[in-house]
Write an enzyme that holds these catalytic residues in place. Sequence first.
Site, PDB file in Angstrom:
ATOM      1  N   ASP A   9       0.846  -1.195   0.000  1.00 28.18           N
ATOM      2  CA  ASP A   9       0.000   0.000   0.000  1.00 28.18           C
ATOM      3  C   ASP A   9       0.879   1.241   0.000  1.00 28.18           C
ATOM      4  OD1 ASP A   9      -2.408   1.332  -0.151  1.00 28.18           O
ATOM      5  OD2 ASP A   9      -2.889   1.143   1.975  1.00 28.18           O
ATOM      6  N   GLY A  10       0.304   2.319  -0.473  1.00 26.91           N
ATOM      7  CA  GLY A  10       0.950   3.624  -0.447  1.00 26.91           C
ATOM      8  C   GLY A  10       0.027   4.630   0.200  1.00 26.91           C
ATOM      9  N   GLU A  47       2.546   3.789  -4.078  1.00 22.13           N
ATOM     10  CA  GLU A  47       1.976   2.476  -4.401  1.00 22.13           C
ATOM     11  C   GLU A  47       2.986   1.664  -5.227  1.00 22.13           C
ATOM     12  OE1 GLU A  47      -0.901   1.183  -3.399  1.00 22.13           O
ATOM     13  OE2 GLU A  47      -2.196   2.865  -2.887  1.00 22.13           O
ATOM     14  N   ASP A  69      -4.637  -2.416  -3.135  1.00 14.83           N
ATOM     15  CA  ASP A  69      -5.891  -1.693  -3.370  1.00 14.83           C
ATOM     16  C   ASP A  69      -5.735  -0.664  -4.488  1.00 14.83           C
ATOM     17  OD1 ASP A  69      -4.514   0.390  -2.105  1.00 14.83           O
ATOM     18  OD2 ASP A  69      -5.694   0.278  -0.273  1.00 14.83           O
ATOM     19  N   HIS A 125      -9.484  -0.212   2.908  1.00 17.79           N
ATOM     20  CA  HIS A 125     -10.221   0.215   4.096  1.00 17.79           C
ATOM     21  C   HIS A 125     -11.537  -0.552   4.253  1.00 17.79           C
ATOM     22  CE1 HIS A 125      -7.247   3.382   4.164  1.00 17.79           C
ATOM     23  NE2 HIS A 125      -7.572   3.674   2.934  1.00 17.79           N
ATOM     24  N   ASP A 135      -1.528  -0.738   4.957  1.00 16.20           N
ATOM     25  CA  ASP A 135      -1.935   0.668   5.072  1.00 16.20           C
ATOM     26  C   ASP A 135      -1.313   1.312   6.306  1.00 16.20           C
ATOM     27  OD1 ASP A 135      -3.803   2.974   4.324  1.00 16.20           O
ATOM     28  OD2 ASP A 135      -4.460   2.525   6.369  1.00 16.20           O
TER      29      ASP A 135
END
Length: 148
Positions: A9-10, A47, A69, A125, A135
């Site tokens: 994740d970023g 990302e 995501d 999320h 995250d």
Amino acid sequence: MSRVIVYTDGACKGNPGPGGWGVFLRYGTVEKDLYGGEAQTTNNRMELTAVIEALRALTRPCQVDFYMDSEYVRKGITEWMSGWKARGWRTAAKQPVKNEDLWRIMDELLSQSGHSIAWHWVKGHSGDPGNERADALANEGVRMVQTS
């Protein structure tokens, strides 16, 4: 080949702004967290960096399930990159590919890795434990650059 599960994740506070990337790797019962950040960047760059750092962490060919995501990264790898390369790193609209430097690094890492990779999208999320951990790591990367 060993099977590795990777969540990436970023995060970015402002876009552009301070950003972070996070990677959660699982190999059997062994888990590893990686994170970092940059003072001035974009969410998409973070990302991409997360995937690059995950690939760099894998030291031998593996069966890898990547979960992210970011449709930008997943589709870039699975759908768009071959066309960009064929067009000299230009989009279908003949524009320069954004973040070309990172896409080229990723392309080189993938071509040299020997990995068998499946790319999966997960809704961010939404309670997926691996995605939530990646995250949190990305946000730790942001905090790291904001306090240094």
